[in-house]
Design a protein around this motif. Sequence first.
Motif, PDB file in Angstrom:
ATOM      1  N   CYS A  35       0.811  -1.215   0.000  1.00  0.00           N
ATOM      2  CA  CYS A  35       0.000   0.000   0.000  1.00  0.00           C
ATOM      3  C   CYS A  35       0.844   1.263   0.000  1.00  0.00           C
ATOM      4  O   CYS A  35       0.309   2.356  -0.001  1.00  0.00           O
ATOM      5  CB  CYS A  35      -0.934   0.016   1.216  1.00  0.00           C
ATOM      6  N   CYS A  54      -5.083  -1.711  -1.858  1.00  0.00           N
ATOM      7  CA  CYS A  54      -5.775  -1.060  -0.744  1.00  0.00           C
ATOM      8  C   CYS A  54      -7.275  -0.946  -0.945  1.00  0.00           C
ATOM      9  O   CYS A  54      -8.008  -0.820   0.028  1.00  0.00           O
ATOM     10  CB  CYS A  54      -5.208   0.338  -0.541  1.00  0.00           C
ATOM     11  N   LEU A  58     -11.271  -0.347   1.813  1.00  0.00           N
ATOM     12  CA  LEU A  58     -11.942   0.942   1.886  1.00  0.00           C
ATOM     13  C   LEU A  58     -13.398   0.717   2.277  1.00  0.00           C
ATOM     14  O   LEU A  58     -14.088  -0.111   1.686  1.00  0.00           O
ATOM     15  CB  LEU A  58     -11.865   1.667   0.546  1.00  0.00           C
ATOM     16  N   THR A  82     -13.830   5.634   3.127  1.00  0.00           N
ATOM     17  CA  THR A  82     -12.841   5.806   4.195  1.00  0.00           C
ATOM     18  C   THR A  82     -11.777   4.726   4.093  1.00  0.00           C
ATOM     19  O   THR A  82     -12.095   3.545   3.935  1.00  0.00           O
ATOM     20  CB  THR A  82     -13.522   5.748   5.580  1.00  0.00           C
ATOM     21  N   ASN A  83     -10.519   5.132   4.201  1.00  0.00           N
ATOM     22  CA  ASN A  83      -9.388   4.212   4.123  1.00  0.00           C
ATOM     23  C   ASN A  83      -9.226   3.477   5.454  1.00  0.00           C
ATOM     24  O   ASN A  83      -8.831   4.070   6.445  1.00  0.00           O
ATOM     25  CB  ASN A  83      -8.117   4.992   3.774  1.00  0.00           C
ATOM     26  N   SER A  85      -7.255   0.686   5.567  1.00  0.00           N
ATOM     27  CA  SER A  85      -6.028  -0.104   5.459  1.00  0.00           C
ATOM     28  C   SER A  85      -4.979   0.473   6.392  1.00  0.00           C
ATOM     29  O   SER A  85      -5.163   1.534   6.975  1.00  0.00           O
ATOM     30  CB  SER A  85      -5.508  -0.093   4.020  1.00  0.00           C
ATOM     31  N   GLU A  88      -1.257   4.105   2.995  1.00  0.00           N
ATOM     32  CA  GLU A  88      -1.806   5.070   2.054  1.00  0.00           C
ATOM     33  C   GLU A  88      -2.438   4.334   0.875  1.00  0.00           C
ATOM     34  O   GLU A  88      -1.909   3.338   0.409  1.00  0.00           O
ATOM     35  CB  GLU A  88      -0.646   5.941   1.567  1.00  0.00           C
ATOM     36  N   CYS A  89      -3.569   4.826   0.394  1.00  0.00           N
ATOM     37  CA  CYS A  89      -4.248   4.227  -0.757  1.00  0.00           C
ATOM     38  C   CYS A  89      -4.506   5.284  -1.815  1.00  0.00           C
ATOM     39  O   CYS A  89      -4.727   6.451  -1.500  1.00  0.00           O
ATOM     40  CB  CYS A  89      -5.580   3.620  -0.335  1.00  0.00           C
ATOM     41  N   THR A 123      -5.452  10.540  -3.151  1.00  0.00           N
ATOM     42  CA  THR A 123      -4.635   9.772  -2.215  1.00  0.00           C
ATOM     43  C   THR A 123      -5.239   9.884  -0.827  1.00  0.00           C
ATOM     44  O   THR A 123      -5.519  10.980  -0.357  1.00  0.00           O
ATOM     45  CB  THR A 123      -3.184  10.295  -2.207  1.00  0.00           C
ATOM     46  N   LEU A 124      -5.450   8.738  -0.200  1.00  0.00           N
ATOM     47  CA  LEU A 124      -6.015   8.703   1.146  1.00  0.00           C
ATOM     48  C   LEU A 124      -5.005   8.091   2.103  1.00  0.00           C
ATOM     49  O   LEU A 124      -4.582   6.949   1.923  1.00  0.00           O
ATOM     50  CB  LEU A 124      -7.284   7.845   1.172  1.00  0.00           C
ATOM     51  N   LYS A 126      -4.125   6.718   5.996  1.00  0.00           N
ATOM     52  CA  LYS A 126      -4.891   5.856   6.897  1.00  0.00           C
ATOM     53  C   LYS A 126      -5.988   6.649   7.615  1.00  0.00           C
ATOM     54  O   LYS A 126      -5.732   7.729   8.138  1.00  0.00           O
ATOM     55  CB  LYS A 126      -3.934   5.232   7.926  1.00  0.00           C
ATOM     56  N   SER A 129     -10.889  10.219   4.632  1.00  0.00           N
ATOM     57  CA  SER A 129     -12.107   9.978   3.848  1.00  0.00           C
ATOM     58  C   SER A 129     -12.164  10.879   2.636  1.00  0.00           C
ATOM     59  O   SER A 129     -11.574  11.958   2.619  1.00  0.00           O
ATOM     60  CB  SER A 129     -13.351  10.237   4.699  1.00  0.00           C
TER      61      SER A 129
END
Length: 193
Positions: A35, A54, A58, A82-83, A85, A88-89, A123-124, A126, A129
Amino acid sequence: MRRSPPAHRRHSQRTHARHFLTVTALAAALLLTACDDGGDGDGETQDSKAGSACVGELAVEFGPANAAPAAGDTGNVPVTVTNRSGGECVLDGLPAVEFDAGGTTTSVAADEGAGAAASTRTTLVKEASTSFTLTYVRGEEGGSKSLAVETVKVRLPGSTKTQRFKWSYGDVALKSDGKAPDASVSGFQQTGD
């Protein structure tokens, strides 16, 4: 009396064990960085893999809606992503949304302003949202120019998993062609820090 294996066999077993541990450690390291955006790779390939790895982690929340009260009125349904994981996703592109009306499935087009967002990556980090909005025009209940939507299907970019949500906001009007729903999907907008 039990005998120990010859010295050359013990050496061979230790060598195999070391190779096994090395391969296992390498595999674990690759999983832990799946990720991570990396930043020094060739870009698209590495980032696509990171986003795909990732996306399954989510959380997607559908609504609550600002429902259209009567036929001809416009309503909006926010969809929050919302992430969950550990890293980072990246969401690269737009979400795919479809209406299911008793076995008839129709795609919801991106709104005019979402075209620029299609080339923008979201880019999200951890627990961060983002959201997008499903906008629709309410149709007449049971009318020939309406779609009796029962379920909404949402698929995030980079994912093959489709999530289904119950539709409880009335029939959706059809566009003048009588086939496409009078609805659209926005691009992603950041909702949290």
